[in-house]
Design a protein around this motif. Structure first.
Motif: not given
Length: 725
Positions: A615, A628, A644, A642
């Motif tokens: 992220e 995402e 991506f 997170n």
């Protein structure tokens, strides 16, 4: 601050300049030859234009020899030639021919050797020399004489001399003896001039013609200027000498014409290309019957030189234009040049200027090469070379001045080379060490910046923000089990070499190869702008390169087995520097950011996608096509991270297909995050949009997304659920 090495470099450089200056001052034969060849080249580029001046050559050519027999001709025929030319109005007739002996073809000389001939009868026979002498009487005829190594004969001088300043008699080349002229010819000629074009010259090329010879007491004019004097009816040559410089000549006045000369009285030849318009065959002048009007018009009022172009008579000379021409044409060109007023001259101060330029420009180059970058020093050297050439060429083209550009250029080149070599061997040693240390894993642009930015590189530990990349080959164990060791090495070399080029091309630093993996980072050892973007561009380039290698079967696996990779990228703080032992170390990065990047690369297997970024990195990539990919708990981390998926570059991000895909993907993620029903339909819709936006790139990603619902669940909600239970 000037270092000791720089001081030594300046001293050595100035010593070389001094040696080159002394060498030029001594002016050895090799330098003179190079200078002459340079001036020859100038004339070849812009020769003197042939103009229809009142100067002609009556040529005893091959046609004339076929018509009237071999040379020498009887002098009654030469007399007939003089009569014809005089009748047509020639202003002067100059013979580039020697009349040193009695005419052996004269009837009186032929019969004299016959036994029993009455001497009284001999007196009644004609003598060709007397006929020729009568033809000369009262006519503007100039006879030539050559130099001789025998006897002490010197011809009479038909003109007077006046001079200004110091005596010029020691300036011209010396004459000790000459080929004699027959007395009656000598007496009746209006002028007598020497026909020597380059006496004592070491080169066969005629570049300058001595207008005078001297025995120390008397000057003897050249055939060409004697013909010009006779044509004008002038009686005296006026010579200008340099003030307070005995035995030098600067200019010669011949009637109405002023001629600049060298200090020794030589005229620099500015030649024009040889042309048939300059010549008239002697056979046409001697032809019986009426002459053509063209020949009469060409002869009338002209200075006529009589000579030969016949190859067998061996009077062929080489000009600065590299043309072989009859010697008589050079005499004609001397007069043409004087009449046109287009002169070449090399001033007396030219040598001093060239010597000074070597000393000054050489010293300047030494300083520049020692104290500025080699590129700047080279640029200055090239600029000096260019200016020297332009100045020399402009002086020749617009003023007829001859300045040698070659000696300063060669001296400057030697000086620059020597100073650069010294700098390379001594003063740039530290820079070469840095280049050698970092050349294996830095791009050329980064190396240049390190070399030319003071304090850009700090060795040891340096904490800074990096973008770190890990690349790994999928299913490498399975691949290696089916290959021999040598084939496996060849496979890895092909793959890793192709992929690593993208790191270097995007200003990255190759850290290391770990088996089938690559570690690279950006923003060290010096700052790299947009380092996150450059890392992602490198990753996208690797994706394209791998697709090309698979499609061309570069690995020899066939279509049934495609090589795949996973790429993980993260941006964060890390410690970077030289690490290891004092005698053996490696430039590398360590820290949490490195570990996270490695874990993200491993997560590519779970997410079923080839390029994943954190992220933190994604926040720096506003222009890229990102989706995402969920939040995963990476090994060694307590909090989920997170991730991506990098689908493509800015061009794809702006496309309508990706905009629709991004919207469909967001609806799917929102539904999965809130545990809505009907996600299967949303997955299908996202698959369709992905097919349009990115072909088959996301099919496996969406095919596995349903089993990864936990990756999209709200982390805080999960914690609350755990607490309730």
């Amino acid at each position: 601050m000037v270092t000791r090495a720089q001081q030594i470099g300046v001293i050595i450089g100035l010593a070389i300049v001094a040696a080159l200056t002394i060498l030029r001052a001594s002016d050895p034969q090799l330098l003179r030859l190079a200078r002459d060849l340079t001036f020859d080249q100038y004339q070849r580029l812009v020769p003197r234009t042939f103009e229809n001046q009142p100067v002609r050559v009556v040529d005893i050519d091959e046609a004339s020899l076929r018509e009237f027999g071999q040379w020498p001709w009887p002098r009654n025929r030469i007399a007939a030639l003089v009569d014809r030319l005089s009748e047509m109005g020639a202003s002067a007739i100059a013979f580039d021919v020697l009349f040193a002996e009695p005419d052996r073809l004269s009837p009186r000389n032929v019969i004299r050797d016959v036994t029993g001939v009455d001497p009284a009868f001999l007196g009644q026979l004609p003598d060709n020399d007397d006929i020729f002498a009568r033809s000369l009487s009262g006519r503007p005829v100039v006879l030539g004489f050559g130099l001789s190594n025998e006897g002490n004969y010197l011809p009479p001088v038909k003109a007077g001399f006046a001079y200004t300043g110091e005596s010029p008699f020691g300036a011209p080349p010396a004459i000790k003896a000459a080929t004699p002229l027959q007395p009656q010819l000598e007496a009746n000629a209006a002028g007598i001039g020497h026909i020597s074009l380059n006496p004592g010259a070491s080169s066969a090329v005629v570049r300058a013609v001595p207008l005078f010879l001297s025995d120390g007491k008397q000057l003897y004019p050249n055939l060409a200027i004697e013909a010009l004097r006779v044509a004008q009816g002038a009686s005296t040559y006026i010579l200008d000498s340099a003030p307070d410089a005995p035995n030098t000549i600067t200019r010669v006045k011949i009637g109405d014409f002023v001629v600049p000369v060298t200090a020794t009285g030589e005229l620099w030849l500015y030649v024009s290309p040889d042309t048939k318009e300059r010549y008239i065959s002697a056979s046409k002048v001697l032809a019986t019957g009426d002459l053509s009007p063209d020949i009469r018009n060409a002869i009338e009022g002209s200075i006529v030189f009589v000579g030969t172009s016949a190859a067998g008579l061996q009077d062929i000379r080489t000009t600065a234009l590299d043309e072989n021409v009859p010697g008589v044409s050079i005499h004609a060109q001397v007069v043409e040049q004087i009449l046109s007023g287009r002169f070449l001259s090399r001033p007396d101060w030219a040598n001093g200027l060239e010597i000074l330029s070597i000393a000054v420009l050489g010293s300047l180059l030494v300083v520049l090469t020692t104290f500025v970058t080699p590129a700047v020093a080279l640029a200055c050297g090239l600029l000096i070379t260019f200016l020297a050439l332009v100045a020399s060429w402009a002086a020749f083209l617009y003023a007829g001045l001859l300045f040698d550009p070659l000696a300063p250029i060669v001296a400057g080149s030697i000086t620059h080379f020597a100073a650069t070599a010294f700098r390379f061997l001594v003063t740039d040693r530290e820079r070469r060490d840095v280049r050698r240390a970092f050349g294996h894993y830095l791009s050329p642009s980064l190396l240049y910046r390190i070399e030319h930015t003071r304090d850009a590189l700090r060795l040891g530990g340096d904490e800074r923000e990096l973008t770190v990349m890990f690349v790994d080959v999928r299913n490498f164990t399975q691949i290696s089990e089916q290959m021999t060791p040598s084939a496996l090495v060849a496979f890895l070399n092909t793959l890793l070499d192709a992929l690593s080029h993208h790191v270097i091309a995007n200003d990255g630093t190759l850290d290391k190869f770990i088996g089938d993996s690559i570690m690279a980072f950006w923003n060290a050892p010096i700052d790299v702008s947009d380092h996150a973007g450059k890392a992602v561009r490198a990753a996208l380039g690797m994706r394209e390169t791998l697709a090309r290698l698979n499609s061309s079967d570069a690995f020899g696996f066939g279509d049934e087995r495609q090589v795949r990779i996973g790429i993980g990228i993260h941006t964060g703080l890390a410690c970077v520097g030289n690490m290891g032992a004092e005698t053996r170390f490696n430039y590398s990065a360590v820290g949490d950011a490195v570990n996270i990047a490695a874990r993200i690369e491993s997560a590519c297997k779970d997410i079923s996608f080839d390029i994943l970024v954190s992220e933190t990195t994604a926040s720096l990539l506003s222009d890229y096509a990102l989706l995402e990919a969920g939040s995963l708990t990476l090994k060694g981390k307590s909090m989920r991270t997170n991730l991506f998926a990098v689908v493509g570059d800015a061009r794809l991000a702006r496309s309508g297909e990706f905009v629709e895909l991004h919207a469909a993907h967001k609806r799917l993620i929102d539904a999965m995050r809130t545990h809505q029903t009907g996600t299967r339909k949303l997955i299908g819709a996202a698959k369709l949009k992905a097919q349009a936006a990115a072909a088959g790139l996301l099919q496996e990603f969406y095919g596995q997304i349903s089993r990864r619902a936990a990756h999209f669940a709200d982390e805080h909600a999960d914690r609350a659920d755990h607490a309730d239970t």
